[in-house]
Every structure is written in structure tokens, then in C-alpha cells.
Design a protein around this motif. Structure first.
Motif, short mmCIF file in Angstrom:
data_model
loop_
_atom_site.label_atom_id
_atom_site.label_comp_id
_atom_site.label_asym_id
_atom_site.label_seq_id
_atom_site.Cartn_x
_atom_site.Cartn_y
_atom_site.Cartn_z
N GLU A 185 0.86 -27.12 50.24
CA GLU A 185 2.20 -27.72 50.13
C GLU A 185 3.04 -27.50 51.38
O GLU A 185 4.14 -26.95 51.31
N HIS A 208 -0.45 -30.59 38.64
CA HIS A 208 0.91 -30.09 38.40
C HIS A 208 0.98 -28.57 38.55
O HIS A 208 -0.04 -27.92 38.79
N ASN A 209 2.17 -28.01 38.43
CA ASN A 209 2.38 -26.58 38.66
C ASN A 209 1.45 -25.73 37.80
O ASN A 209 1.27 -25.99 36.62
N GLY A 210 0.85 -24.74 38.45
CA GLY A 210 0.00 -23.82 37.71
C GLY A 210 -1.40 -24.34 37.44
O GLY A 210 -2.15 -23.74 36.68
N SER A 211 -1.78 -25.45 38.09
CA SER A 211 -3.12 -25.98 37.82
C SER A 211 -4.19 -25.28 38.65
O SER A 211 -5.37 -25.56 38.51
N GLY A 212 -3.77 -24.38 39.53
CA GLY A 212 -4.76 -23.58 40.26
C GLY A 212 -4.98 -24.00 41.70
O GLY A 212 -5.92 -23.52 42.35
N LYS A 213 -4.11 -24.86 42.23
CA LYS A 213 -4.31 -25.36 43.60
C LYS A 213 -4.22 -24.25 44.64
O LYS A 213 -5.10 -24.12 45.50
N SER A 214 -3.15 -23.46 44.57
CA SER A 214 -2.99 -22.39 45.56
C SER A 214 -4.12 -21.37 45.44
O SER A 214 -4.61 -20.86 46.44
N THR A 215 -4.50 -21.07 44.22
CA THR A 215 -5.59 -20.12 44.01
C THR A 215 -6.86 -20.65 44.68
O THR A 215 -7.58 -19.91 45.36
N VAL A 244 -5.32 -14.26 33.23
CA VAL A 244 -5.06 -15.68 33.39
C VAL A 244 -6.25 -16.28 34.10
O VAL A 244 -6.60 -15.83 35.19
N TYR A 297 -6.85 -13.88 37.24
CA TYR A 297 -5.87 -12.88 37.66
C TYR A 297 -5.72 -11.90 36.51
O TYR A 297 -5.62 -12.31 35.35
N ALA A 318 -7.41 -18.77 36.34
CA ALA A 318 -6.77 -19.74 37.23
C ALA A 318 -7.75 -20.80 37.69
O ALA A 318 -7.38 -21.95 37.94
N ASN A 325 -3.18 -9.16 35.14
CA ASN A 325 -1.85 -8.56 35.29
C ASN A 325 -1.54 -7.78 34.04
O ASN A 325 -1.50 -8.35 32.96
N HIS A 345 2.49 -32.22 46.41
CA HIS A 345 3.08 -32.79 45.20
C HIS A 345 3.55 -34.21 45.46
O HIS A 345 4.03 -34.90 44.56
N1 LIG Z 1 -0.56 -13.27 41.52
C1 LIG Z 1 -0.78 -13.80 40.31
N2 LIG Z 1 -0.93 -12.99 39.24
C2 LIG Z 1 -1.14 -13.51 38.00
N3 LIG Z 1 -1.26 -14.81 37.74
C3 LIG Z 1 -1.13 -15.67 38.75
C4 LIG Z 1 -0.88 -15.20 40.10
N4 LIG Z 1 -0.79 -16.28 40.91
C5 LIG Z 1 -0.97 -17.35 40.12
N5 LIG Z 1 -1.19 -17.00 38.84
C6 LIG Z 1 -1.46 -17.91 37.71
O1 LIG Z 1 -2.60 -18.65 38.02
C7 LIG Z 1 -2.46 -20.01 37.63
C8 LIG Z 1 -2.68 -20.91 38.84
O2 LIG Z 1 -1.66 -20.67 39.80
P1 LIG Z 1 -1.58 -21.38 41.20
O3 LIG Z 1 -0.55 -20.69 41.98
O4 LIG Z 1 -2.93 -21.46 41.79
O5 LIG Z 1 -1.10 -22.83 40.78
P2 LIG Z 1 -0.65 -24.03 41.71
O6 LIG Z 1 -1.47 -25.20 41.28
O7 LIG Z 1 -0.69 -23.65 43.12
O8 LIG Z 1 0.84 -24.27 41.25
P3 LIG Z 1 2.10 -24.77 42.10
O9 LIG Z 1 2.03 -26.24 42.12
O10 LIG Z 1 3.27 -24.28 41.31
O11 LIG Z 1 2.02 -24.14 43.45
C9 LIG Z 1 -1.08 -20.13 37.03
O12 LIG Z 1 -1.21 -20.08 35.63
C10 LIG Z 1 -0.35 -18.90 37.53
O13 LIG Z 1 0.59 -18.47 36.59
#
Ligand SMILES: Nc1ncnc2c1ncn2[C@@H]1O[C@H](COP(=O)(O)OP(=O)(O)OP(=O)(O)O)[C@@H](O)[C@H]1O
Ligand SMILES: [Mg+2]
Lengths: 266, 278
Positions: B168, B42-49, B21, B14, B23, B16, B201
Motif C-alpha cells: 500500500e 479487504h482489510n485483514g485479508s492477509g496481504k501485508s502478512t 489468528v 499469529y 492470517a 497473541n 486498495h
Molecule cells: N502482529 C499481529 N499479531 C496478531 N495478529 C495480526 C498481526 N498482524 C496482523 N494480524 C492479523 O492477521 C490478519 C491479516 O492481517 P494483515 O495485516 O496481513 O491484513 P491486510 O490484508 O494487510 O490488511 P490491511 O488492508 O488492513 O492492511 C488480520 O486478521 C490481522 O488482525
């Protein structure tokens, strides 16, 4: 507390008018508005009044409920009436200070006030008998022919649908934020206008932020479900005009013809 | 072709305001047709990405994602990919478009240009699969969270996907809503053979999958059957993750010197093993 606001004020009774095709109702409402401007004497007003009363009767909506729609507008109606009384020149009936009340003025004022009231009652007939969703579909459908000249019919309808979908959600959220702020001692009700407006800031900021986040997520969800505007899009519910829609439109046409005839020949 | 999803060496960053970052960091995995995969981390590990890569909402900076052999980078496949791989998001409120339940379920097929009579049929089927037929004329905002999420699932099923990615889906629900949704997902996997990728989670949900993938800092650090993954309690804790309650109990009993196997996952198994002691 905010949930009590009803939008579009749909009043379902399942009557004949409720079941009409939204396009027929929208067209009829337009014709009615035009009709209001053709009408120029008390006889034709009487005719129109009869028509409106008949519609209210068929729609099974209580007259009291219909008239409630006039309440918020009474100030405008009264002001219109007064301005017209004083501002129309003609034979003076009596005068108050420098202002002259004329016979023509009284006539004109009554006319304008009546026109406004008929406008409100007639158009609220449309929103009271048609659910906002169906109304949106109807508008989209009617605007379709104008797409060629750049009227974004589908986009407008989609915006309205999303607005209708999210209004309850955002109201609920506003309620929640308000309660949360009140729990921390915020005061939304007392003080003068400026103070009250100021106290709205901590309410509006989180609300806006959340609305933007929602919009972002919704856009993504729509894309994930293959949304790409109205290219190649079909609809589950097809709108079909039936006999009764044509009947209603014919009655409306007849009424219009009568109004025009009376206007031209007398 | 029995591969549903192939992810090869995918990197995604990403950008910004000049900050970058990373991801996803050279991640690779495959999902077979009909499989039920859980992704934890855990949070921010890149799952949603990761999830957003699987139906071309995001495109990899490097590497390739293929859905049923279709590369997400090729624009001509875009709508096919999104039809094949449906997606359900976390917040039930922000993914329902229409003001009436049945209209929302119809939204996907309408976008695909399916003819009206078939849309009605699909809406009926989808609503019955998620057990929500009696709510078809209701306004979505009057439903509970679990019900809304089932409507979102119905909206995806109506597009006849081969794979559903859930990011989730139960995070904002109460326990009963969570159970409803899990039951629905399992049923779709078992009865309809739909491939499921469930990001969660809740370890109790991950246990129900055929395979668990653990993500950390944009890559996979552990992968295997729930038994294999959850027997590595120490490692999971190092990664800042919970383990299912039963696994936690086993771990504590073991460190207290009681002889138990590593891979106990359910309460029943626990009872069996404890009764067998001595
Ligand atoms: N739109 C965005 N712009 C910049 N950085 C982003 C964006 N979306 C996510 N990130 C960063 O990318 C990394 C992975 O984020 P992601 O949302 O994939 O995590 P996640 O595993 O889904 O977390 P969660 O459990 O909180 O949903 C994180 O460090 C986050 O800060
Ligand atoms: Mg996430």
C-alpha cells in the motif's frame, strides 16, 4: 509553534572552522575543556579569551548569537559566583550578617563564573559549526578504537541519527495532537502546574503509542534493507583529515603547551 | 529459471496471548520475472502478512516461500533474499532512516558492504530514476508524501533488487502523490524489468497491473488479468471490494439493459463502445 525549536543550534556560514573535519573539532574541544582547568590566573584567561575571540571571528558567527547561549545559564553562573564568594575562607573584606565575603572568595567566584562561561561558549562553538549528522559521524569514528572494550560506537551513532531524524516528525505530530485536543476543548495553557501537567496526559499517551508504532515499523524497514548492525557495513562518505585539520590541531596543541608551561613555571 | 517468487501451500498464524489468528491459509501462487502483479483484498485479508513472507521478514508456519529459488527458511540466504526482493511500506515517515535524502538512499548499499565509490554511483542512479536528484541534500521531513515514498523506492533500487514488493505505498498520499508513485513503479517495471508486486486498495492502480490477485481470509479467491478479474463485478462486491469506476458504470448500464461487453476497463474503451451502440 513547536517547530521553532532548533536542535544542536547549527549555524551554517561555511567558514574555515565549519569545514574542518568533525574529529579534529571534537578533539580540539576536549583539549580546550582540559585547558580550562589548567588555567589559573587572569593572564592565562586573557590568552584563552583571545583564542576564543579569534575562533568566533574565523567562524563568522555573530558574537551576539554566541552569547545568547549563556542566557539560559545565567542563574547557574550567578549562583556559582555567590556561593564561591561566601564559602571561601580567607581575609575578610566585609560581612553581611553571619556571612563573610573574602578576597579569596571574590577571586575564586570570578574564576568559577569565568570558567563556566568559557566552557559554554567554547563547546557551543563545536555544535554551532558542525551539523548534528556530521558530529554524529565524527563521534562514531572517534569511538571506533574503543569498540574492543565494549563501547557500542556504531549503535550509539545510529541511535543519535534516528533521534535526529524523528525529532521533527514527532514535534509535528505533537503539534497535530495538541490542536486536535484543543479543538475538543482541552486547555494546555492555564491553571496551576499540577493542572497543566495533568492536561499533558491526553497529549503524551497518543504520542507514546505512535512513537512505539513508528519504532516497530522503522525496525522492520531497516531489516528489510539488510541492516544488521555494523558487521560488513561500509559508508558512502569517507572522512579524511586534510592539511587544514592538522593545522588546526597543531594550533590547539601549541596553545595547550603554552598553558601548561605558564602553569608550571609561574 | 524464470520464476521470481514461488509460494507453496503457505500457512501462517499469529499467536497473541494464546489467541491464534490464521492470517494465511494454505496459499499458493507464483510470480514470473518481470511481471507486474497487483494484490487486492479487504482489510485483514492477509496481504501485508503475505508481503512480509516474500522477503523473509516472516517465515511460514507451514509450506515454503522461494525467491529466485532460494527458500526463505534457509538462514544462509537471508541477506541475499532481502537484497533481491526489496520492500516499500505504507507509511513514508516510518521507513526513512537517515536525516538527509542521499544518506537514506545509501543506507541499503552501505548495509550490503558496497564500496563507497560504487555507493555514490548507485545513489546518483537511483535518485535520477525516481526523479528526485535536486532533493538529494534535503531533510526528508521537508518533502511531500509522494516525494518521501519515491525516496523510499530509490533506497530500495540502490540495492539492485530484481523484485520490489510495495505494501500500500500510496495509501497515505494525495491523488497527485499517488500518480507520481504509480508512474515511478510502472517505469521501473517497463524500463528496468524489475518485477513488481503492488498491494493496493485503489482499483484504478490494480488495473495497471499484468495480473491481479484477490485475497480473502488468507487465501486467493480470484486471479487473472485485470479484465478477467474486474468483469466479475458481483463477486468482487460480495467480497466487499470496490471495482474501478468505469467497470461500475458498465455494470450499471448493463443491468439497465444496454448491451456492452463485460471487460471494459478504461474511459477510452467505454467511449468507443458507447459510440458503437446502435
Ligand atoms: N502482529 C499481529 N499479531 C496478531 N495478529 C495480526 C498481526 N498482524 C496482523 N494480524 C492479523 O492477521 C490478519 C491479516 O492481517 P494483515 O495485516 O496481513 O491484513 P491486510 O490484508 O494487510 O490488511 P490491511 O488492508 O488492513 O492492511 C488480520 O486478521 C490481522 O488482525
Ligand atoms: Mg496491510
Amino acid at each position: 509553534m513547536l517547530k521553532d525549536i532548533t536542535i544542536g543550534q547549527y549555524y551554517p556560514t561555511g567558514s574555515y572552522i565549519h569545514q574542518l573535519d568533525p574529529r579534529a573539532k571534537i578533539l580540539a574541544t576536549f583539549a580546550y575543556i582540559v585547558g580550562l582547568f589548567i588555567v589559573d590566573n587572569f593572564f592565562t584567561y586573557g590568552l584563552l579569551a583571545l583564542f576564543v575571540l579569534a575562533c568566533i571571528h574565523i567562524s563568522k558567527i555573530p558574537i551576539k548569537y554566541m552569547l545568547k547561549g549563556l542566557k539560559p545559564l545565567r542563574v547557574i553562573i550567578i549562583i556559582t559566583f555567590i556561593i564561591n564568594i561566601f564559602m571561601t575562607s580567607g581575609e575578610t573584606l566585609f560581612s553581611i550578617g553571619p556571612l563573610n565575603v573574602t578576597i579569596e572568595g571574590l577571586y575564586q567566584g570570578t574564576f568559577m563564573a569565568l570558567r563556566l562561561m568559557f566552557l559554554v561558549v567554547g563547546t557551543s562553538m563545536l555544535t554551532l559549526t558542525t551539523s548534528p549528522i556530521i558530529l554524529t559521524d565524527g563521534i562514531e569514528n572517534l569511538l571506533k578504537p574503543f569498540k574492543k572494550i565494549g563501547v557500542p560506537a556504531h549503535e550509539l551513532a545510529m541511535m543519535m541519527t534516528i533521534a535526529l531524524r524523528f525529532i521533527p516528525t514527532l514535534l509535528e505530530e505533537t503539534d497535530k495532537i495538541m490542536k486536535a485536543q484543543m479543538a475538543r476543548g482541552a486547555d494546555f495553557e492555564s491553571g496551576n502546574i499540577i493542572n497543566r501537567a495533568k492536561s499533558l496526559v491526553p497529549l503524551l499517551v497518543p504520542l507514546f503509542i505512535s512513537a512505539f508504532r513508528r519504532a516497530d515499523e522503522l525496525a522492520m524497514a531497516m531489516e528489510a534493507r539488510c541492516y544488521r548492525g555494523d558487521t560488513n557495513r561500509t559508508r558512502m562518505k569517507q572522512m579524511i583529515m586534510t592539511g587544514r585539520d592538522y593545522k588546526a590541531l597543531s594550533i590547539m596543541t601549541l596553545l595547550m603547551a603554552m598553558l601548561v608551561y605558564i602553569r608550571v613555571s609561574f | 529459471m524464470d520464476k521470481m517468487i514461488q509460494v507453496e501451500n503457505v500457512t501462517f498464524e499469529y499467536t497473541n496471548n494464546e489467541k491464534q489468528v490464521i492470517a494465511l491459509n494454505k496459499i499458493s501462487f507464483e510470480v514470473k520475472k518481470g511481471e507486474f502483479v497487483a494484490i487486492i483484498g479487504h482489510n485483514g485479508s492477509g496481504k501485508s502478512t503475505m508481503a512480509k513472507h516474500l522477503n523473509a521478514l516472516l517465515l511460514p508456519s507451514e509450506g515454503d516461500v522461494r525467491v529466485q529459488g532460494m527458500n526463505t527458511k534457509e538462514e544462509e540466504y537471508l541477506w541475499d533474499i532481502r537484497q533481491v526482493a526489496g520492500m516499500v511500506f505504507q507509511n513514508p515517515d516510518n521507513q526513512i532512516v537517515a536525516t538527509i535524502v542521499e544518506e537514506d538512499v545509501a543506507f541499503g548499499p552501505e548495509n550490503l558492504g558496497v564500496k563507497p565509490s560504487e555507493i555514490i554511483e548507485r545513489v546518483n542512479n537511483s535518485l535520477s530514476q525516481v526523479d528526485m536528484e535536486e532533493y538529494r541534500h534535503k531533510a526528508p521531513h521537508l518533502l511531500s508524501g509522494g516525494q518521501k515514498q519515491r525516496i523510499a523506492i530509490a533506497g530500495v533500487i540502490a540495492m539492485k533488487p530484481h523484485c520490489i514488493i510495495l505494501d500500500e505505498p500510496t495509501a497515505m498520499l494525495d491523488p497527485s502523490g499517488r500518480r507520481e508513485v504509480m508512474k515511478t513503479i510502472k517505469k521501473l517495471n517497463e524500463e528496468e524489468g524489475i518485477t513488481i508486486i503492488n498491494i493496493t486498495h485503489f482499483m484504478e492502480e490494480a488495473v495497471e497491473a499484468d495480473r491481479v490477485i484477490v485475497m480473502e481470509e488468507g487465501n486467493i479467491v480470484l486471479e487473472g488479468t485485470p479484465r478477467e478479474v474486474f468483469s466479475q463485478v458481483e463477486k468482487l462486491k460480495e467480497l466487499g471490494l470496490d471495482v474501478p469506476q468505469v467497470t461500475e458504470l458498465t455494470h450499471q448500464l448493463k443491468s439497465a439493459g444496454i448491451d456492452l461487453p463485460d471487460d471494459i476497463l478504461t474511459v477510452d474503451e467505454m467511449v468507443m463502445n458507447i459510440c458503437r451502440l446502435k
